[in-house]
Design a protein around this motif. Structure first.
Motif, PDB file in Angstrom:
ATOM      1  N   ASN A  82      -7.513  -4.149 -10.296  1.00  0.00           N
ATOM      2  CA  ASN A  82      -8.146  -3.706  -9.047  1.00  0.00           C
ATOM      3  C   ASN A  82      -8.520  -2.229  -9.034  1.00  0.00           C
ATOM      4  OD1 ASN A  82      -7.875  -6.259  -7.784  1.00  0.00           O
ATOM      5  ND2 ASN A  82      -5.719  -5.810  -7.458  1.00  0.00           N
ATOM      6  N   ALA A  83      -7.800  -1.421  -9.798  1.00  0.00           N
ATOM      7  CA  ALA A  83      -8.043   0.021  -9.778  1.00  0.00           C
ATOM      8  C   ALA A  83      -7.257   0.673 -10.904  1.00  0.00           C
ATOM      9  CB  ALA A  83      -7.636   0.599  -8.438  1.00  0.00           C
ATOM     10  N   TYR A 124      -4.638  -0.260  -3.762  1.00  0.00           N
ATOM     11  CA  TYR A 124      -5.465  -1.363  -4.236  1.00  0.00           C
ATOM     12  C   TYR A 124      -6.934  -1.129  -3.942  1.00  0.00           C
ATOM     13  CZ  TYR A 124      -1.047  -3.531  -5.084  1.00  0.00           C
ATOM     14  OH  TYR A 124       0.204  -3.776  -5.559  1.00  0.00           O
ATOM     15  N   ASN A 125      -7.752  -1.448  -4.933  1.00  0.00           N
ATOM     16  CA  ASN A 125      -9.207  -1.310  -4.869  1.00  0.00           C
ATOM     17  C   ASN A 125      -9.679   0.133  -4.841  1.00  0.00           C
ATOM     18  OD1 ASN A 125      -9.546  -4.164  -4.830  1.00  0.00           O
ATOM     19  ND2 ASN A 125      -9.008  -4.124  -2.660  1.00  0.00           N
ATOM     20  N   HIS A 126      -8.800   1.074  -5.164  1.00  0.00           N
ATOM     21  CA  HIS A 126      -9.174   2.487  -5.222  1.00  0.00           C
ATOM     22  C   HIS A 126      -8.604   3.106  -6.492  1.00  0.00           C
ATOM     23  CE1 HIS A 126     -10.609   2.632  -1.081  1.00  0.00           C
ATOM     24  NE2 HIS A 126      -9.536   1.925  -0.754  1.00  0.00           N
ATOM     25  N   ASN A 127      -9.428   3.857  -7.206  1.00  0.00           N
ATOM     26  CA  ASN A 127      -8.919   4.648  -8.317  1.00  0.00           C
ATOM     27  C   ASN A 127      -8.212   5.860  -7.743  1.00  0.00           C
ATOM     28  OD1 ASN A 127      -9.985   3.017 -10.367  1.00  0.00           O
ATOM     29  ND2 ASN A 127     -11.954   4.034 -10.228  1.00  0.00           N
ATOM     30  N   HIS A 164       0.850  -1.175   0.000  1.00  0.00           N
ATOM     31  CA  HIS A 164       0.000   0.000   0.000  1.00  0.00           C
ATOM     32  C   HIS A 164       0.894   1.236   0.000  1.00  0.00           C
ATOM     33  CE1 HIS A 164      -4.177   1.129   0.270  1.00  0.00           C
ATOM     34  NE2 HIS A 164      -3.866   2.065   1.129  1.00  0.00           N
TER      35      HIS A 164
END
Length: 85
Positions: free
Chosen positions: A52-53, A22-25, A1
């Motif tokens: 993921n993003a 991860y998992n976020h634009n 991260h």
């Protein structure tokens, strides 16, 4: 991260594979796309997609009299505005 400090101050966010939320634009600017190593001379929005993003650079160099990118977050549609002095 990726750390908050790196997210705020990095100039090579698009090129650095280790920098990712991860998992976020992540939508960013500060370094115009014309200076991105993988898109030299390009003044278009730059989208690096991942499963993921995405990392999305919307800085199209308006400060250098290029154009401004407008990104609508609801549907991720984008437009450009020509530089106006």
């Amino acid at each position: 991260h990726t750390s908050r400090n790196n997210l705020i101050w990095s100039r090579d966010f698009a090129e650095d594979k280790k920098m990712f939320c991860y998992n976020h634009n992540v939508i960013y600017g500060h370094t115009p796309t014309i200076f991105s190593s993988n898109k030299k001379g390009n003044i278009e929005i730059l989208i690096n997609e991942n499963k993921n993003a995405s990392k999305i650079n919307i800085d199209c160099g308006c400060v250098y009299q290029n154009k401004l990118c407008i990104l609508r977050l609801d549907d991720m549609k984008y437009w450009y505005q020509k530089y106006i002095d």
